[in-house]
Design a protein around this motif. Sequence first.
Motif, PDB file in Angstrom:
ATOM      1  N   UNK A 112     -88.483 112.333 -11.304  1.00 53.16           N
ATOM      2  CA  UNK A 112     -86.852 112.752 -11.115  1.00 53.16           C
ATOM      3  C   UNK A 112     -85.874 111.666 -10.290  1.00 53.16           C
ATOM      4  N   UNK A 113     -86.694 111.369  -8.852  1.00 56.77           N
ATOM      5  CA  UNK A 113     -85.508 110.186  -8.122  1.00 56.77           C
ATOM      6  C   UNK A 113     -85.431 109.006  -8.798  1.00 56.77           C
ATOM      7  N   UNK A 114     -86.565 108.371  -9.407  1.00 53.74           N
ATOM      8  CA  UNK A 114     -86.450 107.386 -10.239  1.00 53.74           C
ATOM      9  C   UNK A 114     -85.937 106.882 -11.058  1.00 53.74           C
ATOM     10  N   UNK A 115     -85.724 107.996 -12.322  1.00 57.39           N
ATOM     11  CA  UNK A 115     -84.356 108.037 -13.205  1.00 57.39           C
ATOM     12  C   UNK A 115     -83.366 108.470 -12.946  1.00 57.39           C
ATOM     13  N   UNK A 116     -82.967 108.882 -12.164  1.00 57.33           N
ATOM     14  CA  UNK A 116     -81.526 109.181 -11.244  1.00 57.33           C
ATOM     15  C   UNK A 116     -81.321 108.038 -10.673  1.00 57.33           C
ATOM     16  N   UNK A 117     -81.674 107.078  -9.749  1.00 62.48           N
ATOM     17  CA  UNK A 117     -81.732 106.052  -9.372  1.00 62.48           C
ATOM     18  C   UNK A 117     -81.965 104.782 -10.484  1.00 62.48           C
ATOM     19  N   UNK A 118     -82.246 104.668 -11.698  1.00 61.06           N
ATOM     20  CA  UNK A 118     -82.284 104.185 -12.956  1.00 61.06           C
ATOM     21  C   UNK A 118     -80.741 104.311 -13.102  1.00 61.06           C
ATOM     22  N   UNK A 119     -80.597 105.628 -13.871  1.00 59.97           N
ATOM     23  CA  UNK A 119     -79.434 106.100 -14.333  1.00 59.97           C
ATOM     24  C   UNK A 119     -77.921 105.752 -13.526  1.00 59.97           C
ATOM     25  N   UNK A 120     -78.280 105.836 -12.686  1.00 60.39           N
ATOM     26  CA  UNK A 120     -76.704 105.522 -11.260  1.00 60.39           C
ATOM     27  C   UNK A 120     -76.753 104.132 -11.025  1.00 60.39           C
ATOM     28  N   UNK A 121     -77.812 103.279 -11.152  1.00 60.76           N
ATOM     29  CA  UNK A 121     -77.601 101.642 -11.186  1.00 60.76           C
ATOM     30  C   UNK A 121     -77.366 101.034 -12.664  1.00 60.76           C
ATOM     31  N   UNK A 122     -76.924 101.866 -14.092  1.00 55.46           N
ATOM     32  CA  UNK A 122     -76.314 101.783 -15.048  1.00 55.46           C
ATOM     33  C   UNK A 122     -77.678 100.768 -15.538  1.00 55.46           C
ATOM     34  N   UNK A 123     -78.901 101.226 -15.155  1.00 54.04           N
ATOM     35  CA  UNK A 123     -80.322 100.637 -15.976  1.00 54.04           C
ATOM     36  C   UNK A 123     -80.320 101.378 -16.946  1.00 54.04           C
ATOM     37  N   UNK A 124     -79.894 102.368 -17.042  1.00 55.90           N
ATOM     38  CA  UNK A 124     -79.627 103.171 -18.695  1.00 55.90           C
ATOM     39  C   UNK A 124     -78.989 102.597 -19.768  1.00 55.90           C
ATOM     40  N   UNK A 125     -77.363 102.068 -19.065  1.00 57.72           N
ATOM     41  CA  UNK A 125     -76.842 102.265 -19.813  1.00 57.72           C
ATOM     42  C   UNK A 125     -75.739 100.978 -20.140  1.00 57.72           C
ATOM     43  N   UNK A 126     -76.714  99.773 -20.827  1.00 60.37           N
ATOM     44  CA  UNK A 126     -75.869  98.875 -20.696  1.00 60.37           C
ATOM     45  C   UNK A 126     -74.763  98.636 -20.896  1.00 60.37           C
ATOM     46  N   UNK A 127     -74.076  97.516 -20.981  1.00 57.41           N
ATOM     47  CA  UNK A 127     -72.548  97.601 -20.907  1.00 57.41           C
ATOM     48  C   UNK A 127     -72.154  98.609 -20.495  1.00 57.41           C
ATOM     49  N   UNK A 128     -72.641  99.454 -19.283  1.00 61.58           N
ATOM     50  CA  UNK A 128     -71.147 100.524 -19.265  1.00 61.58           C
ATOM     51  C   UNK A 128     -70.435 100.359 -18.196  1.00 61.58           C
ATOM     52  N   UNK A 169     -66.592 103.706 -10.355  1.00 65.70           N
ATOM     53  CA  UNK A 169     -66.700 105.165  -9.491  1.00 65.70           C
ATOM     54  C   UNK A 169     -65.732 105.106  -9.179  1.00 65.70           C
ATOM     55  N   UNK A 170     -65.406 106.826  -9.404  1.00 69.52           N
ATOM     56  CA  UNK A 170     -64.234 106.840  -8.044  1.00 69.52           C
ATOM     57  C   UNK A 170     -63.330 107.736  -7.267  1.00 69.52           C
ATOM     58  N   UNK A 171     -62.915 107.504  -6.413  1.00 69.07           N
ATOM     59  CA  UNK A 171     -62.558 108.575  -5.081  1.00 69.07           C
ATOM     60  C   UNK A 171     -62.934 110.050  -4.784  1.00 69.07           C
ATOM     61  N   UNK A 172     -64.324 109.974  -4.253  1.00 68.02           N
ATOM     62  CA  UNK A 172     -64.639 111.916  -4.113  1.00 68.02           C
ATOM     63  C   UNK A 172     -63.222 112.812  -3.687  1.00 68.02           C
ATOM     64  N   UNK A 173     -62.202 112.334  -3.467  1.00 70.56           N
ATOM     65  CA  UNK A 173     -60.833 113.599  -3.305  1.00 70.56           C
ATOM     66  C   UNK A 173     -60.543 113.450  -4.968  1.00 70.56           C
ATOM     67  N   UNK A 201     -72.288 110.498 -12.216  1.00 73.63           N
ATOM     68  CA  UNK A 201     -70.557 110.923 -11.065  1.00 73.63           C
ATOM     69  C   UNK A 201     -71.270 111.553 -10.336  1.00 73.63           C
ATOM     70  N   UNK A 202     -72.161 112.244 -10.198  1.00 77.23           N
ATOM     71  CA  UNK A 202     -72.442 113.468  -8.844  1.00 77.23           C
ATOM     72  C   UNK A 202     -73.232 112.522  -8.077  1.00 77.23           C
ATOM     73  N   UNK A 203     -74.479 112.168  -9.167  1.00 78.17           N
ATOM     74  CA  UNK A 203     -75.060 111.318  -7.820  1.00 78.17           C
ATOM     75  C   UNK A 203     -74.332 110.032  -7.284  1.00 78.17           C
ATOM     76  N   UNK A 204     -73.522 108.792  -8.126  1.00 76.53           N
ATOM     77  CA  UNK A 204     -73.335 108.094  -7.236  1.00 76.53           C
ATOM     78  C   UNK A 204     -72.196 108.651  -5.929  1.00 76.53           C
ATOM     79  N   UNK A 205     -71.722 109.974  -6.375  1.00 73.38           N
ATOM     80  CA  UNK A 205     -70.427 110.465  -4.956  1.00 73.38           C
ATOM     81  C   UNK A 205     -71.485 110.762  -3.344  1.00 73.38           C
ATOM     82  N   UNK A 206     -73.029 111.218  -3.762  1.00 68.95           N
ATOM     83  CA  UNK A 206     -74.301 111.102  -3.593  1.00 68.95           C
ATOM     84  C   UNK A 206     -73.497 112.882  -3.038  1.00 68.95           C
ATOM     85  N   UNK A 207     -73.695 113.473  -4.232  1.00 70.91           N
ATOM     86  CA  UNK A 207     -73.036 115.206  -4.315  1.00 70.91           C
ATOM     87  C   UNK A 207     -74.460 115.822  -4.969  1.00 70.91           C
TER      88      UNK A 207
END
Length: 317
Positions: free
Chosen positions: A118-134, A138-142, A204-210
């Motif tokens: 799970x962690x591997x694919x989550x990190x691939x997602x948040x690092x934009x490796x699964x979404x070429x050209x994204x 990131x938006x502020x947490x607040x 979004x939830x991953x990159x905010x550490x949620x």
Amino acid sequence: MLLQELLGINEEIYFVEESYLAQRSIERTLQYLNGIRNFSGEQLRLLRVREGKHTLGLLLFNPADEDVPVDFWSVFTGALAASPLKNEFEALVDSLLTFNLPEKDIEMSSESWRNAVNEYYSLMLVNRNLCPGCAVRPEPYSCIFSENRVQRVAGIFDILQKKGFYPEGRLLEVCCGNGMSTLALYRLGLDPLAVEINKCAVCQGLEQGVLNPQRAMVMDATVLSRYFEPGSFDTVMGFMLGLVYEFNKQLWTGIMREAVSVAGEDALLLFTVSSKPEIEILAEALLRAGVKGEIVDNTDSEGTYDQWFFVGRKEST
């Protein structure tokens, strides 16, 4: 990365399947392993991960070359596949290991292995490796997360305790979005597997550490039974589902049936929405699927989030 820590390796790792969901069918895995089995070249460097006698994963070392300038391990697993494919994977691995003894034979629980996958694919997602050209920044947490919303979810569990209900055991949260409700569950000491079809919301939830990268994944809740065995969870939850209307109720009743199908006997089921007509649609589907429970009025002056919910248990068959 968790997998590297568990295996005690420093090189990069790459799963041959392109997504977590592809791990259910493991087409590439079986194709590549069959090719490796027929390889007549030099001795292979392999690592085996197992739980008892069952192989969870096999890693193949790939030395750097002109095309790939770094050493890395290819990772093969059948642990998440359907039973016949899992058996085929293990048979292929056994045939490979007959002539190529692994450098390491590592014992690990299937839960730890799944968390690492799970962690591997989550990190691939948040690092934009699964979404070429994204191009999403990131938006502020607040700007994304509301403490009032988190407290609203937490308040539901005070009501549940008074009614004699409380989540326990293996937890699944469907339609988790960016993890707003999941955050409340974490604070309550719960550790759900959180799934959501919208990969941008999960990212979004991953990159905010949620969201916990080991316990979050992109998955369609309408097909839960394709990826989880019957009785896989002791609690299935979903917060602020919807919008649920007459014209789309087939979608949501289908999700309710899927939720019940992966819940064990006497499992707790909990779903919240914003209006009474919505919860009535969900409740009807759950009752028909063999859940005994009730609709709870949770309305407040704001009249927005989690105004109504259904709570019940799956009846024994």
